[in-house]
Design a protein around this motif. Sequence first.
Motif, PDB file in Angstrom:
ATOM      1  N   PRO A   1       1.025  -1.057  -0.018  1.00 43.46           N
ATOM      2  CA  PRO A   1      -0.149   0.098   0.253  1.00 43.46           C
ATOM      3  C   PRO A   1       0.996   1.415   0.342  1.00 43.46           C
ATOM      4  O   PRO A   1       1.671   1.253   0.281  1.00 43.46           O
ATOM      5  N   LEU A   2       0.201   2.599  -0.167  1.00 42.34           N
ATOM      6  CA  LEU A   2       1.087   3.340   0.248  1.00 42.34           C
ATOM      7  C   LEU A   2       1.180   4.242   1.429  1.00 42.34           C
ATOM      8  O   LEU A   2       0.922   3.318   2.373  1.00 42.34           O
ATOM      9  N   ARG A   3       2.471   4.984   1.787  1.00 43.60           N
ATOM     10  CA  ARG A   3       2.886   4.472   3.125  1.00 43.60           C
ATOM     11  C   ARG A   3       2.826   6.065   3.529  1.00 43.60           C
ATOM     12  O   ARG A   3       3.406   7.415   2.269  1.00 43.60           O
ATOM     13  N   HIS A   4       3.124   6.515   4.381  1.00 42.28           N
ATOM     14  CA  HIS A   4       2.844   8.081   4.744  1.00 42.28           C
ATOM     15  C   HIS A   4       2.853   8.519   6.085  1.00 42.28           C
ATOM     16  O   HIS A   4       2.448   8.192   7.129  1.00 42.28           O
ATOM     17  N   ILE A   5       4.027   9.529   6.635  1.00 40.22           N
ATOM     18  CA  ILE A   5       4.154   9.750   7.656  1.00 40.22           C
ATOM     19  C   ILE A   5       4.449  11.495   7.897  1.00 40.22           C
ATOM     20  O   ILE A   5       4.753  12.438   9.022  1.00 40.22           O
ATOM     21  N   LEU A   6       4.684  12.889   6.583  1.00 42.50           N
ATOM     22  CA  LEU A   6       4.828  13.385   6.894  1.00 42.50           C
ATOM     23  C   LEU A   6       4.046  14.617   6.584  1.00 42.50           C
ATOM     24  O   LEU A   6       2.921  14.592   5.685  1.00 42.50           O
ATOM     25  N   ASN A   7       4.134  15.583   7.580  1.00 39.90           N
ATOM     26  CA  ASN A   7       2.652  16.408   6.938  1.00 39.90           C
ATOM     27  C   ASN A   7       3.392  17.968   6.292  1.00 39.90           C
ATOM     28  O   ASN A   7       4.450  17.682   6.560  1.00 39.90           O
ATOM     29  N   THR A   8       3.175  18.988   7.107  1.00 37.78           N
ATOM     30  CA  THR A   8       3.330  20.388   6.367  1.00 37.78           C
ATOM     31  C   THR A   8       4.818  20.148   6.529  1.00 37.78           C
ATOM     32  O   THR A   8       5.487  20.386   5.396  1.00 37.78           O
ATOM     33  N   SER A   9       4.972  20.512   7.722  1.00 37.18           N
ATOM     34  CA  SER A   9       6.489  21.442   8.574  1.00 37.18           C
ATOM     35  C   SER A   9       7.293  19.722   7.607  1.00 37.18           C
ATOM     36  O   SER A   9       9.005  20.110   7.507  1.00 37.18           O
ATOM     37  N   GLY A  10       6.948  18.400   7.763  1.00 36.57           N
ATOM     38  CA  GLY A  10       7.914  17.509   6.968  1.00 36.57           C
ATOM     39  C   GLY A  10       7.603  17.425   5.989  1.00 36.57           C
ATOM     40  O   GLY A  10       9.437  17.150   5.776  1.00 36.57           O
ATOM     41  N   ILE A  11       7.189  17.526   5.054  1.00 35.79           N
ATOM     42  CA  ILE A  11       8.010  17.557   3.240  1.00 35.79           C
ATOM     43  C   ILE A  11       8.908  19.075   4.083  1.00 35.79           C
ATOM     44  O   ILE A  11       9.561  18.445   2.669  1.00 35.79           O
ATOM     45  N   SER A  12       8.902  20.119   4.382  1.00 36.51           N
ATOM     46  CA  SER A  12       9.991  20.503   3.928  1.00 36.51           C
ATOM     47  C   SER A  12      10.827  20.139   4.746  1.00 36.51           C
ATOM     48  O   SER A  12      12.729  20.350   4.141  1.00 36.51           O
ATOM     49  N   ASN A  13      11.056  19.231   5.888  1.00 32.35           N
ATOM     50  CA  ASN A  13      11.875  19.043   7.267  1.00 32.35           C
ATOM     51  C   ASN A  13      12.622  18.169   7.224  1.00 32.35           C
ATOM     52  O   ASN A  13      14.601  17.806   7.324  1.00 32.35           O
ATOM     53  N   PHE A  14      12.458  16.843   6.330  1.00 29.85           N
ATOM     54  CA  PHE A  14      12.472  15.601   6.416  1.00 29.85           C
ATOM     55  C   PHE A  14      12.366  14.202   4.398  1.00 29.85           C
ATOM     56  O   PHE A  14      10.941  13.524   4.881  1.00 29.85           O
ATOM     57  N   GLN A  15      12.765  15.264   3.480  1.00 30.54           N
ATOM     58  CA  GLN A  15      12.610  15.220   2.475  1.00 30.54           C
ATOM     59  C   GLN A  15      12.979  13.686   2.068  1.00 30.54           C
ATOM     60  O   GLN A  15      12.237  13.067   1.494  1.00 30.54           O
ATOM     61  N   GLU A  16      13.725  13.251   2.896  1.00 33.33           N
ATOM     62  CA  GLU A  16      14.513  11.725   2.845  1.00 33.33           C
ATOM     63  C   GLU A  16      13.285  11.045   3.138  1.00 33.33           C
ATOM     64  O   GLU A  16      13.422   9.962   2.354  1.00 33.33           O
ATOM     65  N   SER A  17      12.299  11.413   3.641  1.00 30.02           N
ATOM     66  CA  SER A  17      10.736  10.240   4.182  1.00 30.02           C
ATOM     67  C   SER A  17       9.695  10.578   3.305  1.00 30.02           C
ATOM     68  O   SER A  17       8.567  10.429   4.420  1.00 30.02           O
ATOM     69  N   GLN A  18       9.848  10.558   2.524  1.00 27.75           N
ATOM     70  CA  GLN A  18       8.473  11.139   1.821  1.00 27.75           C
ATOM     71  C   GLN A  18       7.388  10.329   1.119  1.00 27.75           C
ATOM     72  O   GLN A  18       6.243   9.951   1.221  1.00 27.75           O
ATOM     73  N   TYR A  19       8.251   8.967   1.442  1.00 25.76           N
ATOM     74  CA  TYR A  19       7.742   7.487   1.132  1.00 25.76           C
ATOM     75  C   TYR A  19       6.755   7.946  -0.282  1.00 25.76           C
ATOM     76  O   TYR A  19       7.506   8.546  -1.464  1.00 25.76           O
ATOM     77  N   ASP A  20       5.416   7.202   0.218  1.00 25.69           N
ATOM     78  CA  ASP A  20       4.406   6.922  -1.749  1.00 25.69           C
ATOM     79  C   ASP A  20       3.613   8.857  -1.353  1.00 25.69           C
ATOM     80  O   ASP A  20       3.217   8.564  -2.468  1.00 25.69           O
ATOM     81  N   MET A  21       3.587   9.409  -0.179  1.00 28.47           N
ATOM     82  CA  MET A  21       2.488  10.079  -0.165  1.00 28.47           C
ATOM     83  C   MET A  21       2.541  11.131   1.348  1.00 28.47           C
ATOM     84  O   MET A  21       3.261   9.944   1.456  1.00 28.47           O
ATOM     85  N   VAL A  22       2.214  12.319   1.237  1.00 25.30           N
ATOM     86  CA  VAL A  22       2.334  13.305   1.965  1.00 25.30           C
ATOM     87  C   VAL A  22       1.389  13.970   2.391  1.00 25.30           C
ATOM     88  O   VAL A  22      -0.027  14.120   1.137  1.00 25.30           O
ATOM     89  N   ARG A  23       1.006  14.624   2.967  1.00 25.79           N
ATOM     90  CA  ARG A  23      -0.641  15.204   3.762  1.00 25.79           C
ATOM     91  C   ARG A  23      -0.182  16.666   4.277  1.00 25.79           C
ATOM     92  O   ARG A  23       0.500  17.005   5.459  1.00 25.79           O
ATOM     93  N   LEU A  24      -0.628  16.945   2.926  1.00 23.63           N
ATOM     94  CA  LEU A  24      -0.661  18.583   2.923  1.00 23.63           C
ATOM     95  C   LEU A  24      -1.152  19.338   3.504  1.00 23.63           C
ATOM     96  O   LEU A  24      -2.868  18.994   3.651  1.00 23.63           O
ATOM     97  N   GLY A  25      -1.528  20.229   5.070  1.00 24.15           N
ATOM     98  CA  GLY A  25      -2.268  20.455   5.747  1.00 24.15           C
ATOM     99  C   GLY A  25      -2.228  22.412   5.889  1.00 24.15           C
ATOM    100  O   GLY A  25      -2.892  22.936   4.752  1.00 24.15           O
ATOM    101  N   ILE A  26      -1.638  22.662   6.691  1.00 25.67           N
ATOM    102  CA  ILE A  26      -1.460  24.414   7.455  1.00 25.67           C
ATOM    103  C   ILE A  26      -1.270  24.872   6.231  1.00 25.67           C
ATOM    104  O   ILE A  26      -1.413  26.522   5.969  1.00 25.67           O
ATOM    105  N   GLY A  27       0.212  24.609   5.467  1.00 27.94           N
ATOM    106  CA  GLY A  27       0.695  25.158   4.498  1.00 27.94           C
ATOM    107  C   GLY A  27       0.290  25.873   3.423  1.00 27.94           C
ATOM    108  O   GLY A  27       0.316  26.644   3.186  1.00 27.94           O
ATOM    109  N   LEU A  28      -1.309  25.242   2.706  1.00 23.18           N
ATOM    110  CA  LEU A  28      -1.947  24.537   2.164  1.00 23.18           C
ATOM    111  C   LEU A  28      -2.283  25.925   1.988  1.00 23.18           C
ATOM    112  O   LEU A  28      -2.899  26.977   1.323  1.00 23.18           O
TER     113      LEU A  28
END
Length: 813
Positions: free
Chosen positions: A645-672
Amino acid sequence: MSQKILNSIQKIPATFLGNQENRDLDAVSIDSRSLQNGPQTLFFALIGANTDAHLYIQDLMVTGVRNFVVTHIPNGCETKANFYVVDDTLVALQQFAANYRDFFEFPIIGLTGSNGKTIVKEWLNFLLSPDYNVIRSPKSYNSQIGVPLSVIAINEKHNLGIFEAGISTSSEMAKLEEIIKPTVGVLTNIGSAHDQGFLNVEEKIKEKMSLFKNSKVIIYQIDNRVDSFVFPKTKAFTWSFVSKEADVFIVKNRVLDDTILNVQFGEENFDVKIPFQDAASVENASSCLMVLLYFKYDISTIQNRMQLLYPVEMRLKVKNGINNCSIIDDSYSSDFQSLKIALDFLESQKQYEKKTIILSDIFQSGLSKDELYTKVSQLIVSNKMDRVIGIGETISEFKDKFTNCITFKNTAAFIADFENLDFSNETILIKGARSFQFEEIVYLLEEKTHETVLEINLNAISYNLNFFKSKLKPKVKIMVMVKAFGYGNGGLEIAKLLQHHKVDYLGVAFADEGISLKNGGVNVPIMVLNPENTSFAAIIQHQLEPEIYCLKGLHAFLKIAKQKNLEQFPIHIKFDTGMHRLGFEENTIEELIATLKGNNTVQIKSILSHLATSDALEHMDFAHSQIALFEKLSSRLMSELYIKPLRHILNTSGISNFQESQYDMVRLGIGLYGISNDPEEQKQLEDVGTLKSVISQIRTIAARESVGYGRKFMAEKPTKVATIPIGYADGISRGWGNGVGFVTIKNEKASILGSICMDMLMVDVTGIDCKEGDAVIVFGQSPTVAYMAQKLNTISYEILTSISQRVKRVFFR
C-alpha cells in the motif's frame, strides 16, 4: 482565424507527424480540464514543475481534439492525431503567439510596471472602446503563459490592442516583447513588487523598459531613474505631479469625494474630474489621461469620459446564494475572452450539477453579431449549461441560438420578473457588462449576512499547493487536509479547487465532513482520520475511507463490512510511533496481522503515522526515531500480509524538513493556507484568507471617558473611536483586546480599545482619515495570522479555525 492559426503553427521549429485530416482550427488551449476543448482546438501540452499535460492527451482525444504541440508523442497515440513535436512546448506557445501577432498591423498599447497594470488596462478599454474595436488581456493575463493566450485572441475586426506584461525576474520581458510588439508603451509604476527577483531597482527598471524597445512612444511619470533607459528611437511622453519639466504637469485638488486634476499641457490648461481620492487610483487615472492626450482626444471628450471611471473588480467571486444556490459573481465585464475564463472557473467551482448563466450583451468582440452569438452559443453548449438567461437588446435578438433560454431587454425587466423565476439548488454564473448594473442581480440572489466576511484567495491556495508539490520527489502522491471546515476557510469550495488540481486524496477528521464533500460533488478519495465506530455504516454508504487505529475499531469495522458483504473495501492503518494520540502500538502488531491475514472484506490502501515534532528541529532525533519505527512496523505489516500500500508520515513541516522520508504520499495541511513554522518558508507562501469588516460608527470621546465593558480603556485625551461589527462570537479572542491587538484601516494601524464584545470591537482611529462604511482588515497582510498567534501565545491553526461559520466566506480568483 483558422488559416492564421495554421500558418502560425507551421512557422515554429517543429517536426510534424500526423495525417492532416483535421486542420480546421479556431481555438488554442493549454488546459486539459476545459470543457471547451474540441475538434477545432490546437492543444499545447505544457510541462510544469508538478504537471505534465502529455498525460491527458488520450483523454483529450476522447473529446475530439486532434491537433497537439508536444515534446513527445505518448505511447499508443502515434497515428491517431496530428502532432507538432518541439523541444519546449512553452517556448513553442510563445513563438506561435509571436507569429500570430505579425498578421496584425493596428496600434498596440503595452503596459508594464509594479502596480496598476490591470486597472489602467481596464480603464483604457472603457475610455477608448467607443471609438475602437479593442482586444485586451483578459483579467490579469500578463505572464509568460498569459500574454501569448491574450494575443492569440486577436481577430480581423479588432483595430486596437491593450496588453499587459508582468515579470518577476530578469530575462523574462524579451519574450513578452516579441509577442506583444507594442507601438505605444505605458509604464504604470515602479514599486517594490518582485524586488527579490532583481539585483537592484535599476535592473528591474531596465528589464521592464525592454518591453518598449520598438515602441513609437513611452508614457510614464517622469523619473530620472527611468529616463536613462528610454530607447533612442522611442519618444518619451512624460507627466508629473511635482516637476514642470514633464510634458504634462498635473495638480491634484480634492473636492468632496472626487479629485480635480488641473492639467497643463503645452498651451492647454484644463480641469478633469475623477471619482477617486486614493493615491493609486489618481496615479492610474493620470496614466490613462496621458494616453488620451497622445491619441489627440479633445478636451471635452476627455473630461466627459474620465469622470465616469469606476472601481475595477478584478476577481471572480464565489458566494452563497438564496435557496441553496452558489453564485459566481463576474458582474463587471462581458467580453468573449473573459466569458471563456468564467465558464472554466464555474466548472472548477460548481457546487451543484444544475448550471445557469445570467449573461448580458457581449461587447468589443470584433466579430459580427451573428458570428459572435454563434460562438457564445457553442461555448455555452460545450460547458453543458442547463439554462441561459440573457439580458440586453442584442442577446434578445439571438435568443434562438440558445437552448432553454429566456431573455429580458434590460436589468430592470429581469428584476421586475424576479419573483416568477425559480432559483434553487444550482450554480449561477452572473456575467455582465458594467453598464447593465448586474450588482443589483447579485444582491437579489446573494444570501444575506452581516458585513464581516472572510475572503479566500483561490489563486493563493493554488500557488501554495504547487509550492509544496515542487518539494516532492517524482511519483510521490499528495493528500490535502480539508478538515475543520478547511481550517476555517471553507471546506467544499477548497475541496472543489483541489479536485480541479487532481490531488490524490483529501483528508477530513470526521465522517460528516466527508459526507458533506461527497454530497457537494467531490469525487476525490476522502480519508476519515478520526472515525467513530457509530459512523462506519455512513462511511461505507458514502464511499469514504476510514483510518483504523485500534483493534476495537478494526473488529467493529470488519463486523459491519462482513454484514454488508463487502469485498476489498479501502481502509488505512495508522501506527503510533511516538505521538501517543491515535494508532496501533508495536505490541499490538501481532494481533493486527492475525486479524487482517486472509481477510478479503477490506483492502489496506495506506499505512500511516504522524510526526510529533516535524516543526521542532531541536527534537530532530525524536522525529528520526519515529520514522525508523514507522519503517519497521509498516515493513513488517506489508511483508506479513503480502501487500504494497501507500505509506505516509509527513505533514506540512515534514515535507520541508524530512524530504528523505516522503515515502509514497505526504499530507499537506496548514501550509496550503499560507502558514509555515519556518520564517524563511513563510516568506515564500501567499496569504489565503483576509478577514474584513467595516466601520459601523465613529465618535469622539473626551479625556477621562471610557470605552467598553468594565471601563478597561480610559482616554487620556480626546480620542476618535470606531466601532467594528465583529467580536468573540465571530472568533476573535478576547485576549486580542485592551491594546494587545489592532486592525488596519486605510493602511494604518488602529489599536483595539477596551474589551472585545460578543459582536463588536472598538478601535482608536485618531489621526486616521476614515469614515463610517470604510473597510477594515481584521487579519490578512497586517496583522498576519502568525503575528496574532504569537501575541496570543497560541498557534495559527487556532486563529483560523476559530472564525465562526456565521462569518460569510467569499472565494475569489
